[in-house]
Design an enzyme around this catalytic site. Structure first.
Site, PDB file in Angstrom:
ATOM      1  N   ARG A  82       0.838  -1.205   0.000  1.00 56.52           N
ATOM      2  CA  ARG A  82       0.000   0.000   0.000  1.00 56.52           C
ATOM      3  C   ARG A  82       0.873   1.255   0.000  1.00 56.52           C
ATOM      4  O   ARG A  82       0.540   2.251  -0.621  1.00 56.52           O
ATOM      5  CB  ARG A  82      -0.939  -0.055   1.215  1.00 56.52           C
ATOM      6  CG  ARG A  82      -2.111   0.886   1.097  1.00 56.52           C
ATOM      7  CD  ARG A  82      -3.172   0.575   2.127  1.00 56.52           C
ATOM      8  NE  ARG A  82      -2.691   0.718   3.492  1.00 56.52           N
ATOM      9  CZ  ARG A  82      -3.385   0.376   4.575  1.00 56.52           C
ATOM     10  NH1 ARG A  82      -4.610  -0.123   4.445  1.00 56.52           N
ATOM     11  NH2 ARG A  82      -2.884   0.535   5.777  1.00 56.52           N
ATOM     12  N   LYS A 184      -2.764   6.351   1.452  1.00 54.21           N
ATOM     13  CA  LYS A 184      -2.635   6.807   2.837  1.00 54.21           C
ATOM     14  C   LYS A 184      -1.738   8.045   2.862  1.00 54.21           C
ATOM     15  O   LYS A 184      -0.562   7.986   3.207  1.00 54.21           O
ATOM     16  CB  LYS A 184      -2.066   5.674   3.699  1.00 54.21           C
ATOM     17  CG  LYS A 184      -2.848   5.520   4.999  1.00 54.21           C
ATOM     18  CD  LYS A 184      -2.516   4.239   5.717  1.00 54.21           C
ATOM     19  CE  LYS A 184      -2.961   4.321   7.155  1.00 54.21           C
ATOM     20  NZ  LYS A 184      -4.410   4.225   7.340  1.00 54.21           N
ATOM     21  N   GLU A 220     -16.514   5.877   3.674  1.00 52.37           N
ATOM     22  CA  GLU A 220     -15.888   5.359   4.895  1.00 52.37           C
ATOM     23  C   GLU A 220     -15.876   6.472   5.930  1.00 52.37           C
ATOM     24  O   GLU A 220     -16.482   7.510   5.738  1.00 52.37           O
ATOM     25  CB  GLU A 220     -14.487   4.815   4.599  1.00 52.37           C
ATOM     26  CG  GLU A 220     -13.516   5.844   4.049  1.00 52.37           C
ATOM     27  CD  GLU A 220     -12.088   5.316   3.961  1.00 52.37           C
ATOM     28  OE1 GLU A 220     -11.650   4.608   4.888  1.00 52.37           O
ATOM     29  OE2 GLU A 220     -11.408   5.635   2.977  1.00 52.37           O
TER      30      GLU A 220
END
Ligand SMILES: *Cc1c(COP(=O)(O)O)cnc(C)c1O
Length: 341
Positions: A82, A184, A220
């Site tokens: 990620r 992220k 989310e």
């Protein structure tokens, strides 16, 4: 190895400096060998790329002690992957996957005295991050970067059982279509601070963000993905290009299918259908699953049947199975548990 004298069970979620951190610098097109150091200070030019244009991304995972006394961490390869995706999207150099995993192992080993004992509920939180470190004033990517991993012991997320939380449907957006919601990036958090502070002031624990384009679909929260359970016991989780692919959520989906034999739907979830679900939870590394008891949409309440005292039964099974796998009480799928020592 002697553990530090810390009251593990009463630790909160604040930064506590540990003895060692990992640092590697990227210069002239290459990462250096990387070191474990005691130096917790970062010295930067006043014009460093990260300070001017927020060129930074991060990861979060935990090291902990299993039932048989091993120090392990959970699926660090997925954090490495990620972070590769985050770096590429932010025009940063990739920190190689194998080196990322090796750096996690090194820094956890060095700080083994800070890894809480089994049964305490506490963990050693691991925070890999990377930022543009050389001066940048014209808008462009930095040429030099620093990759670091800090660790800090954190307490049990739920002290005295997991109480369901109340969240609100936010009027702010978290991520634009084709934006950076799927990586992220620190910038996703900077712009969410106003929304979370506002929600807290109004008495809500979290924000439910809807898709920015139509405001009809569930995305989310600021830092956790949703899972829902239907009245006929199917697990449903939102699919969207602008949510962050939570490793916890992906693991729970696997557990639902392969350990609990549940049907799983990964699809667009319209806010209109949320009132018909039986259970709702938030998933992320910190809590694994936080049960949601109530969602408030501009004064209209959606209350889930399990109420405000305990998790719904399927959420509880998912939680128990995944934490059982993590702690070594239930056999893990191959490659999920990285033994450090
Ligand atoms: C980190 C994060 C999550 C949770 O991901 P995990 O890999 O499960 O910890 C969910 N949403 C956002 C926006 C995040 O930054």
């Amino acid at each position: 190895m002697e553990k530090k004298n810390i009251d593990w069970a009463n630790l909160g979620f604040g930064y506590i400096k540990t003895d060692y951190r990992y640092v590697s610098n990227f210069k002239e097109g290459a990462w250096d060998a990387g070191v474990i150091t005691e130096d917790d200070k970062v010295v930067l030019s006043e014009c460093a790329g990260v300070l001017q244009y927020a060129q930074t991304c991060f990861e979060g995972l935990k090291a902990y002690t299993t039932e048989d006394g091993k120090i392990v961490c959970f699926r660090p390869d997925l954090n490495a992957d990620r972070m590769v995706d985050s770096a590429k999207r932010l025009e940063m150099p990739v920190f190689p996957k194998e080196r990322f995993i090796d750096a996690v192992v090194q820094v956890v080993k060095a700080n083994a005295a800070f890894v809480p004992p089994y049964g305490s509920g506490a963990t050693l939180y691991i925070r890999p991050y990377m930022f543009g470190s050389n001066p940048v004033i014209g808008v462009k990517p930095a040429d030099e970067y620093q990759f670091r991993i800090l660790t800090t012991p954190v307490g049990p997320y739920f002290k005295g059982g997991a109480k369901p939380i109340t969240i609100k449907v936010s009027d702010f957006d978290r991520a634009a279509p084709h934006g950076t919601g799927h990586i992220k990036a620190g910038l996703n958090y900077a712009m969410s601070l106003h929304a979370i502070v506002t929600a807290h002031e109004e008495g809500f624990a979290e924000n439910m963000y809807l898709d920015a384009a139509t405001r009809t679909k569930v995305e989310e929260t600021g830092g956790a993905n949703f899972i829902f359970v239907t009245k006929d016991n199917k697990v449903v989780t939102p699919k969207s290009d602008s949510i962050l692919p939570s490793i916890t959520r992906r693991s729970l989906i696997y557990v639902a299918k392969e350990y609990l034999g549940l049907e799983v739907e990964e699809r667009e979830v319209f806010f209109d259908e949320v009132k018909d679900f039986a259970e709702c939870g938030l998933c992320g590394t910190a809590a694994v699953v936080s049960p949601v008891g109530k969602i408030v949409d501009h004064g209209k309440e959606i209350c889930f049947p399990a109420g405000m005292e305990k998790m719904g039964p399927t959420t509880q099974k998912l939680y128990d199975t995944l934490t059982g796998i993590q702690m070594g009480r239930i056999e893990a799928p191959e490659g999920w548990i990285k033994v450090i020592e």
